[in-house]
Scaffold this motif. Structure first.
Motif, PDB file in Angstrom:
ATOM      1  N   LYS B  14       3.283   8.006   4.440  1.00  8.69           N
ATOM      2  CA  LYS B  14       4.010   7.717   3.193  1.00  8.69           C
ATOM      3  C   LYS B  14       5.477   8.104   3.327  1.00  8.69           C
ATOM      4  N   LYS B  15       6.331   7.104   3.057  1.00  3.84           N
ATOM      5  CA  LYS B  15       7.775   7.344   2.981  1.00  3.84           C
ATOM      6  C   LYS B  15       8.187   7.015   1.567  1.00  3.84           C
ATOM      7  N   PHE B  16       9.099   7.780   1.016  1.00  2.00           N
ATOM      8  CA  PHE B  16       9.612   7.409  -0.304  1.00  2.00           C
ATOM      9  C   PHE B  16      10.816   6.497  -0.147  1.00  2.00           C
ATOM     10  N   SER B  17      10.832   5.440  -0.924  1.00  2.59           N
ATOM     11  CA  SER B  17      11.903   4.439  -0.765  1.00  2.59           C
ATOM     12  C   SER B  17      13.274   5.024  -1.104  1.00  2.59           C
ATOM     13  N   SER B  18      13.289   6.056  -1.964  1.00  2.00           N
ATOM     14  CA  SER B  18      14.591   6.597  -2.384  1.00  2.00           C
ATOM     15  C   SER B  18      15.400   7.149  -1.213  1.00  2.00           C
ATOM     16  N   THR B  61       2.717   3.796   2.773  1.00  3.14           N
ATOM     17  CA  THR B  61       3.671   2.952   3.498  1.00  3.14           C
ATOM     18  C   THR B  61       2.958   2.283   4.673  1.00  3.14           C
ATOM     19  N   ASN B  62       2.126   3.052   5.360  1.00  8.55           N
ATOM     20  CA  ASN B  62       1.281   2.520   6.430  1.00  8.55           C
ATOM     21  C   ASN B  62      -0.119   3.087   6.274  1.00  8.55           C
ATOM     22  N   GLY B  63      -1.083   2.416   6.919  1.00  6.46           N
ATOM     23  CA  GLY B  63      -2.466   2.877   6.844  1.00  6.46           C
ATOM     24  C   GLY B  63      -3.133   2.406   5.563  1.00  6.46           C
ATOM     25  N   GLN B  64      -4.368   2.855   5.362  1.00  8.33           N
ATOM     26  CA  GLN B  64      -5.060   2.404   4.146  1.00  8.33           C
ATOM     27  C   GLN B  64      -5.847   3.517   3.454  1.00  8.33           C
ATOM     28  N   VAL B  65      -5.911   3.368   2.157  1.00 10.36           N
ATOM     29  CA  VAL B  65      -6.669   4.306   1.328  1.00 10.36           C
ATOM     30  C   VAL B  65      -7.781   3.503   0.660  1.00 10.36           C
ATOM     31  N   LEU B  66      -9.012   3.810   1.004  1.00  7.22           N
ATOM     32  CA  LEU B  66     -10.137   3.079   0.409  1.00  7.22           C
ATOM     33  C   LEU B  66     -10.889   3.991  -0.550  1.00  7.22           C
ATOM     34  N   VAL B  67     -10.836   3.623  -1.805  1.00  7.46           N
ATOM     35  CA  VAL B  67     -11.541   4.409  -2.828  1.00  7.46           C
ATOM     36  C   VAL B  67     -12.509   3.468  -3.535  1.00  7.46           C
TER      37      VAL B  67
END
Lengths: 249, 248
Positions: B14-18, B61-67
């Motif tokens: 995760k990268k923050f766009s700011s 940002t990359n990868g996946q979160v499966l819930v």
């Protein structure tokens, strides 16, 4: 409760008494400053048309204020939906704040004719900006975690607006309404100067006749009208916010 | 191995766009349903971001979160209670049901009872203590009987006594109902007392540097704090936490 009304009235009584003495002893000439007793005489017996004028100005102010409140809140909701919409349209809202109403009132007469529509339009132009600006600030200040919560519960935009954003903005809307209520009376009177009728016309005509007593009486009634508006909004504000908002506890 | 009975995070970044700074890196995590997992780590390591990604409030940002759970079946509790100030306790707790047009007064009362706040149902948030507000917030999160409960440092602003009491209540709730809980905290004692499993994130960008199931009794009471196994486990996690501050 009594002191709430007595304290502000005390200075009025003292100033009126002093003025009465100063005018009666010819310290002030009565053609420049009327004796308060003369103003009261105008208010009570002489001039029924003054009260009729108050009725006309009240109607125009109530219409102007109500329309400002409804349109102002709707416009602020529209602006709050996206930053792009705000960037495009907010400058036009500022126009209402900066426009010299006395300069465009003659245009309103050309477009809307003499009478109520022009006066109401003038009242709206003068009073709408505080509603827009304050409502927008209120809508924009909704706490982010609460917005997240509504997102998490898949709330639709209508529920998010009605159950979260608008209640959150209510204290700000009421601040805007308070400011706007006085401005609506000013806007209506300015409109009456050009379009005729109401307290504005009374002041205009009496001025040309050097009847400063009537001018003073008319100004006094206009001030009372503005005060009544303010107290009404104050009452609504207390009734709606008292249970939960720090400003009214 | 992706399964319908677990939450799965794969190579999450995760990268923050700011500011384009990397907050989380290479997170691989499986959370089986019914587990009580606690996330620990230094300030700013991305614990809350990880929790928000599981809730679907942030995207990786990359990868996946499966819930494999609908957002309606989740409960979320923030660091502060965040109750709606114009609604009384009952009206706050009923909100999730109201938004789904599925109001069930009995289940609201049940949730209020569960957190011992039924007597205050007509009070407004400004009339409540910090502990009572948090109880109302927990009741709101649980009113829909969620399958997944996400808590972001919910007890951090409370005093020690209330914090301990709420920990015990939360633990006994989990023991009874076995819902999946993901809990973010700064407190080692809270983490060890409450959880079945603890992960520790390194300093920013957060990576998992410790992941262990805790071998402690299922039923946990205050006595646990003075037991040798609790003290040893807390010390072990503490050492990893110390390491987390310097881990690259």
């Amino acid at each position: 409760m009594k002191s709430k009304f007595i304290y502000p009235i005390l200075p009025l009584i003292i100033i009126s008494l002093a003025l009465e003495i100063l005018v009666k002893t010819n310290f002030f000439p009565s053609y420049l400053v009327p004796a308060p007793s003369q103003v009261f005489k105008v208010l009570s017996f002489e001039n029924l048309s003054l009260w009729k004028a108050l009725g006309q100005t009240s109607l125009a102010s109530i219409l102007g204020f109500t329309i400002s409140l409804v349109l102002g809140v709707l416009f602020a909701i529209l602006l709050s939906t996206s930053k792009l919409i705000e960037k495009v349209f907010y400058p036009y809202a500022v126009f209402f704040q900066t426009v010299p109403i006395i300069a465009i009132a003659p245009l309103l007469v050309i477009w809307l004719g003499y009478g109520l529509p022009t006066i109401v339009a003038s009242s709206i132009i003068v009073s709408i900006f505080p509603v827009i600006a304050n409502t927008l600030t209120g809508l924009r200040s909704t706490e982010k975690p609460l917005l997240d919560l509504f997102r998490l519960y898949s709330a639709n935009p209508k529920d998010t607006l009605l159950k979260l954003k608008l209640p959150f903005a209510l204290p700000s809307v009421l601040v805007g309404a308070r400011i706007s209520s006085g401005l609506a009376v000013i806007g209506a009177i300015v409109g009456e100067f050009i379009a005729g009728g109401g307290i504005g016309e009374v002041v205009n005509v009496s001025r040309t006749q050097q009847r400063v007593d009537i001018v003073f009486a008319a100004v006094f009634l206009a001030a009372l009208l503005g005060l009544a508006f303010f107290l009404l909004i104050d009452f609504i504000s207390k009734a709606t916010l008292k249970a939960w908002h720090a400003s009214e506890r | 191995m992706v399964s319908a009975n677990q939450i799965n995070l794969e190579n999450v970044q995760k990268k923050f766009s700011s500011d384009q700074s990397l907050v989380l890196d290479n997170i691989n995590l499986n959370i089986p349903f019914g587990e009580f997992l606690t996330i620990l780590g230094p300030s700013g390591c991305g614990k809350s971001t990880l929790l928000r990604m599981i809730a679907g409030l942030e995207t990786p940002t990359n990868g996946q979160v499966l819930v494999p759970i609908n957002t309606n079946e989740m409960g979320f509790v923030f660091q502060e209670a965040h109750l709606l100030p114009w609604r009384n306790v009952f009206e706050n707790v009923v909100l999730p049901q109201e938004l789904k047009n599925n109001v069930n007064q009995l289940s609201v009362d049940e949730a209020l009872k569960k957190f011992d706040i039924l007597d205050a149902k007509n009070k407004y948030p400004h009339e409540l203590s910090g502990g009572m507000k948090m109880r109302a917030s927990l009741a709101r999160a649980l009113v829909n009987k969620p399958k997944l409960l996400l808590l972001d440092e919910p007890f951090s602003a409370l005093d020690e006594i209330i914090r301990q009491k709420l920990c015990e209540e939360l633990r006994s709730l989990w023991e009874r109902e076995k819902i999946t809980v993901v809990f973010v905290t700064h407190s080692l004692q809270e983490a060890t007392f409450l959880s079945e499993r603890v992960i520790v994130l390194s300093k920013k960008p957060g990576k998992i540097i410790f992941d262990e199931k805790l071998n402690l009794p299922q039923i946990r009471t205050k006595k646990l704090y003075s037991s040798l196994e609790f003290i040893e486990l807390t010390e072990k996690i503490y050492n990893f936490m110390q390491g987390a501050r310097y881990e690259k």
